[in-house]
Design an enzyme around this catalytic site. Structure first.
Site, PDB file in Angstrom:
ATOM      1  N   TRP A  29       6.271   5.092   5.686  1.00 28.21           N
ATOM      2  CA  TRP A  29       7.006   6.355   5.884  1.00 28.21           C
ATOM      3  C   TRP A  29       6.121   7.331   6.654  1.00 28.21           C
ATOM      4  O   TRP A  29       4.928   7.452   6.366  1.00 28.21           O
ATOM      5  CB  TRP A  29       7.388   6.946   4.523  1.00 28.21           C
ATOM      6  CG  TRP A  29       8.125   8.242   4.606  1.00 28.21           C
ATOM      7  CD1 TRP A  29       9.141   8.559   5.453  1.00 28.21           C
ATOM      8  CD2 TRP A  29       7.889   9.401   3.797  1.00 28.21           C
ATOM      9  NE1 TRP A  29       9.560   9.848   5.224  1.00 28.21           N
ATOM     10  CE2 TRP A  29       8.816  10.388   4.211  1.00 28.21           C
ATOM     11  CE3 TRP A  29       6.998   9.699   2.752  1.00 28.21           C
ATOM     12  CZ2 TRP A  29       8.878  11.656   3.631  1.00 28.21           C
ATOM     13  CZ3 TRP A  29       7.059  10.961   2.172  1.00 28.21           C
ATOM     14  CH2 TRP A  29       7.987  11.923   2.606  1.00 28.21           C
ATOM     15  N   ASP A  53       6.599  -1.985   3.349  1.00 27.29           N
ATOM     16  CA  ASP A  53       7.811  -1.250   2.969  1.00 27.29           C
ATOM     17  C   ASP A  53       8.207  -0.280   4.082  1.00 27.29           C
ATOM     18  O   ASP A  53       7.509   0.696   4.342  1.00 27.29           O
ATOM     19  CB  ASP A  53       7.547  -0.471   1.675  1.00 27.29           C
ATOM     20  CG  ASP A  53       8.802   0.242   1.193  1.00 27.29           C
ATOM     21  OD1 ASP A  53       9.500  -0.319   0.340  1.00 27.29           O
ATOM     22  OD2 ASP A  53       9.081   1.352   1.688  1.00 27.29           O
ATOM     23  N   TYR A  58      13.178   5.343   8.932  1.00 18.87           N
ATOM     24  CA  TYR A  58      11.806   5.656   9.384  1.00 18.87           C
ATOM     25  C   TYR A  58      11.669   5.459  10.903  1.00 18.87           C
ATOM     26  O   TYR A  58      10.729   5.970  11.497  1.00 18.87           O
ATOM     27  CB  TYR A  58      10.749   4.771   8.713  1.00 18.87           C
ATOM     28  CG  TYR A  58      10.625   4.819   7.209  1.00 18.87           C
ATOM     29  CD1 TYR A  58      11.291   5.768   6.445  1.00 18.87           C
ATOM     30  CD2 TYR A  58       9.812   3.901   6.549  1.00 18.87           C
ATOM     31  CE1 TYR A  58      11.165   5.784   5.058  1.00 18.87           C
ATOM     32  CE2 TYR A  58       9.678   3.920   5.169  1.00 18.87           C
ATOM     33  CZ  TYR A  58      10.363   4.858   4.429  1.00 18.87           C
ATOM     34  OH  TYR A  58      10.224   4.845   3.067  1.00 18.87           O
ATOM     35  N   LYS A  83      15.327  -0.426   4.153  1.00 18.01           N
ATOM     36  CA  LYS A  83      16.336   0.325   3.394  1.00 18.01           C
ATOM     37  C   LYS A  83      17.511   0.666   4.286  1.00 18.01           C
ATOM     38  O   LYS A  83      17.324   1.094   5.437  1.00 18.01           O
ATOM     39  CB  LYS A  83      15.711   1.615   2.836  1.00 18.01           C
ATOM     40  CG  LYS A  83      14.413   1.338   2.082  1.00 18.01           C
ATOM     41  CD  LYS A  83      13.770   2.561   1.496  1.00 18.01           C
ATOM     42  CE  LYS A  83      12.354   2.232   1.057  1.00 18.01           C
ATOM     43  NZ  LYS A  83      11.355   2.307   2.148  1.00 18.01           N
ATOM     44  N   HIS A 113      18.960   3.544   0.545  1.00 17.79           N
ATOM     45  CA  HIS A 113      17.836   4.498   0.633  1.00 17.79           C
ATOM     46  C   HIS A 113      18.000   5.698  -0.305  1.00 17.79           C
ATOM     47  O   HIS A 113      17.032   6.193  -0.852  1.00 17.79           O
ATOM     48  CB  HIS A 113      17.669   4.949   2.081  1.00 17.79           C
ATOM     49  CG  HIS A 113      16.299   5.436   2.416  1.00 17.79           C
ATOM     50  ND1 HIS A 113      15.771   5.369   3.670  1.00 17.79           N
ATOM     51  CD2 HIS A 113      15.335   6.010   1.669  1.00 17.79           C
ATOM     52  CE1 HIS A 113      14.550   5.872   3.674  1.00 17.79           C
ATOM     53  NE2 HIS A 113      14.268   6.268   2.458  1.00 17.79           N
ATOM     54  N   SER A 141      17.073   3.043  -4.038  1.00 14.46           N
ATOM     55  CA  SER A 141      15.945   3.971  -3.999  1.00 14.46           C
ATOM     56  C   SER A 141      16.479   5.366  -4.296  1.00 14.46           C
ATOM     57  O   SER A 141      17.620   5.695  -3.929  1.00 14.46           O
ATOM     58  CB  SER A 141      15.287   3.926  -2.612  1.00 14.46           C
ATOM     59  OG  SER A 141      14.187   4.797  -2.566  1.00 14.46           O
ATOM     60  N   PRO A 191       2.667   7.493  -4.028  1.00 14.48           N
ATOM     61  CA  PRO A 191       1.889   7.438  -5.275  1.00 14.48           C
ATOM     62  C   PRO A 191       0.648   8.332  -5.238  1.00 14.48           C
ATOM     63  O   PRO A 191       0.060   8.589  -6.290  1.00 14.48           O
ATOM     64  CB  PRO A 191       1.475   5.961  -5.364  1.00 14.48           C
ATOM     65  CG  PRO A 191       1.447   5.496  -3.937  1.00 14.48           C
ATOM     66  CD  PRO A 191       2.579   6.232  -3.260  1.00 14.48           C
ATOM     67  N   SER A 233      -1.213   4.637   4.505  1.00 10.12           N
ATOM     68  CA  SER A 233      -2.359   5.163   5.235  1.00 10.12           C
ATOM     69  C   SER A 233      -2.348   4.587   6.653  1.00 10.12           C
ATOM     70  O   SER A 233      -1.847   3.495   6.880  1.00 10.12           O
ATOM     71  CB  SER A 233      -3.685   4.819   4.563  1.00 10.12           C
ATOM     72  OG  SER A 233      -4.758   5.296   5.362  1.00 10.12           O
ATOM     73  N   GLU A 240      -7.899  -0.580   3.285  1.00  2.62           N
ATOM     74  CA  GLU A 240      -8.692  -1.604   2.601  1.00  2.62           C
ATOM     75  C   GLU A 240      -9.075  -1.138   1.189  1.00  2.62           C
ATOM     76  O   GLU A 240      -8.901  -1.875   0.208  1.00  2.62           O
ATOM     77  CB  GLU A 240      -9.948  -1.929   3.423  1.00  2.62           C
ATOM     78  CG  GLU A 240     -10.730  -3.072   2.846  1.00  2.62           C
ATOM     79  CD  GLU A 240     -11.708  -3.685   3.853  1.00  2.62           C
ATOM     80  OE1 GLU A 240     -11.961  -3.067   4.918  1.00  2.62           O
ATOM     81  OE2 GLU A 240     -12.212  -4.780   3.561  1.00  2.62           O
TER      82      GLU A 240
HETATM   83  P1  A2P Z   1      -3.827   8.793   6.304  1.00  6.58           P
HETATM   84  O1  A2P Z   1      -2.518   8.124   6.626  1.00  6.58           O
HETATM   85  O2  A2P Z   1      -4.290   9.739   7.358  1.00  6.58           O
HETATM   86  O3  A2P Z   1      -4.888   7.821   5.864  1.00  6.58           O
HETATM   87  P2  A2P Z   1       1.198   8.648  -0.174  1.00  6.58           P
HETATM   88  O4  A2P Z   1       0.891   7.198  -0.213  1.00  6.58           O
HETATM   89  O5  A2P Z   1       1.300   9.307  -1.515  1.00  6.58           O
HETATM   90  O6  A2P Z   1       2.395   8.977   0.675  1.00  6.58           O
HETATM   91  O7  A2P Z   1      -0.053   9.380   0.512  1.00  6.58           O
HETATM   92  C1  A2P Z   1      -0.320   9.187   1.873  1.00  6.58           C
HETATM   93  C2  A2P Z   1      -1.300  10.234   2.341  1.00  6.58           C
HETATM   94  O8  A2P Z   1      -2.562  10.048   1.688  1.00  6.58           O
HETATM   95  C3  A2P Z   1      -1.553  10.142   3.803  1.00  6.58           C
HETATM   96  O9  A2P Z   1      -1.696  11.448   4.299  1.00  6.58           O
HETATM   97  C4  A2P Z   1      -2.854   9.357   3.896  1.00  6.58           C
HETATM   98  O10 A2P Z   1      -3.578   9.766   5.044  1.00  6.58           O
HETATM   99  C5  A2P Z   1      -3.578   9.768   2.656  1.00  6.58           C
HETATM  100  N1  A2P Z   1      -4.404   8.688   2.101  1.00  6.58           N
HETATM  101  C6  A2P Z   1      -4.021   7.411   1.842  1.00  6.58           C
HETATM  102  N2  A2P Z   1      -5.030   6.720   1.281  1.00  6.58           N
HETATM  103  C7  A2P Z   1      -6.071   7.562   1.186  1.00  6.58           C
HETATM  104  C8  A2P Z   1      -7.404   7.420   0.697  1.00  6.58           C
HETATM  105  N3  A2P Z   1      -7.831   6.272   0.209  1.00  6.58           N
HETATM  106  N4  A2P Z   1      -8.212   8.509   0.775  1.00  6.58           N
HETATM  107  C9  A2P Z   1      -7.775   9.683   1.287  1.00  6.58           C
HETATM  108  N5  A2P Z   1      -6.519   9.868   1.752  1.00  6.58           N
HETATM  109  C10 A2P Z   1      -5.677   8.829   1.708  1.00  6.58           C
END
Ligand code: A2P
Length: 276
Positions: A29, A53, A58, A83, A113, A141, A191, A233, A240
């Site tokens: 997303w 997912d 999207y 979705k 969705h 969802s 999450p 991310s 990772e």
């Molecule tokens: P980025 O995409 O720049 O890595 P969610 O999964 O709740 O939607 O959260 C996603 C957000 O959290 C994105 O802005 C992502 O940034 C950031 N994020 C994901 N994993 C990490 C991590 N391990 N440490 C810091 N920020 C993270």
């Protein structure tokens, strides 16, 4: 005995229809279609994710399909969720579009969705998509317990998944209980609170005491609540690190502290405010 090692079964969740789904998936997303999304999915597959997912809304199914195809990983080893966009009319027609963009001949999991027009409107079309072999499993969802109840009482094929906004801050305990009692697997989107929860002091303190990152603690909380978890991310190192959640264990008091962060008052709803 304190468990220190995540069991192999923990990496999978059996669905009520006999299929199984990897507990951890990459959520895409808000990743624009194009190289950023292709890279994120490619890196996730390289570091061991086998679950992606996405959604018609999207706009990035093309990139997901490209990365999966280029990975060379056999199709049956990658679990792909998309979705149905309920602003459209026909889940079968839209599933064909998804298959084309994803460059695959079946969707592992196809979700409504959000319950636009009510919880039942899209379901006959979803059942058709399943019967025609376009989608192996079907679910929903953003459905709360009332919507799940209404759907289950009219469905020929019950939904096997509900994907919802979930984290310690959005615990929705009554919805989790409702789904669990009916054999519906629950997936957690956002999450990490789209990143907002990573700086929370309680989360950070627990992360320090278990020697993990805040993100790993939030994801581990979801695993220990029997959820499927879908962090997003676009950074390889984060993708990772977010997968290293099957080799440590939060104690019941750490889980209790996280549960107490709930702001939904243990809600059975999917969202406090809907966008539809
Ligand atoms: P980025 O995409 O720049 O890595 P969610 O999964 O709740 O939607 O959260 C996603 C957000 O959290 C994105 O802005 C992502 O940034 C950031 N994020 C994901 N994993 C990490 C991590 N391990 N440490 C810091 N920020 C993270």
């Amino acid at each position: 005995m304190k468990k220190t090692q995540g069991s192999a079964e923990e990496r999978w969740r059996d669905l009520a229809d006999g299929h199984r789904i990897p507990r951890l998936g990459l959520g895409v997303w808000q990743i624009p279609n194009g190289s950023e999304c292709v890279d994120a999915v490619r890196w996730a597959l390289e570091v061991g994710y086998r679950h992606i997912d996405t959604a018609q809304a999207y706009g990035n199914e093309d990139s997901v399909g490209k990365a999966v195809e280029e990975s060379g990983i056999p199709r049956e080893e990658v679990f792909i969720t998309t979705k149905f966009d309920p602003d459209r009319d026909d889940p079968v027609k839209e599933a064909h579009g998804s298959l084309q963009r994803l460059k695959v001949d079946y969707i592992d999991l196809y979700l409504v969705h959000w319950p636009r027009g009510g919880p039942i409107l899209a379901w006959p079309g979803m059942e058709k998509a399943h019967e025609q072999g376009l989608a192996r499993s079907i679910g929903v969802s953003n459905f709360g317990s009332d919507e799940l109840g209404a759907l289950m009482s009219s469905a020929d094929i019950p939904p096997v998944v509900d994907q919802v906004l979930l984290s310690p801050f959005d615990y929705r305990e009554a919805l989790l209980e409702y789904a669990s009692d009916r054999g519906i697997a629950v997936e957690a989107y956002s999450p990490l609170g789209t990143g907002k929860h990573l700086k929370d002091i309680t989360v950070q303190n627990i992360a320090d005491s278990v020697g993990r990152t805040s993100a790993q603690v939030l994801l581990r909380w979801a695993i220990q609540h029997d959820l499927i978890v879908l962090p997003k991310s676009t950074h390889r190192d984060r993708i990772e690190a977010n997968a290293q959640i099957f080799d440590f264990f939060l104690s019941s008091s750490e889980m209790g502290e996280l549960d107490a962060l709930d702001r939904t008052n243990r809600s059975a709803k999917a969202l406090e405010r809907t966008w539809w």
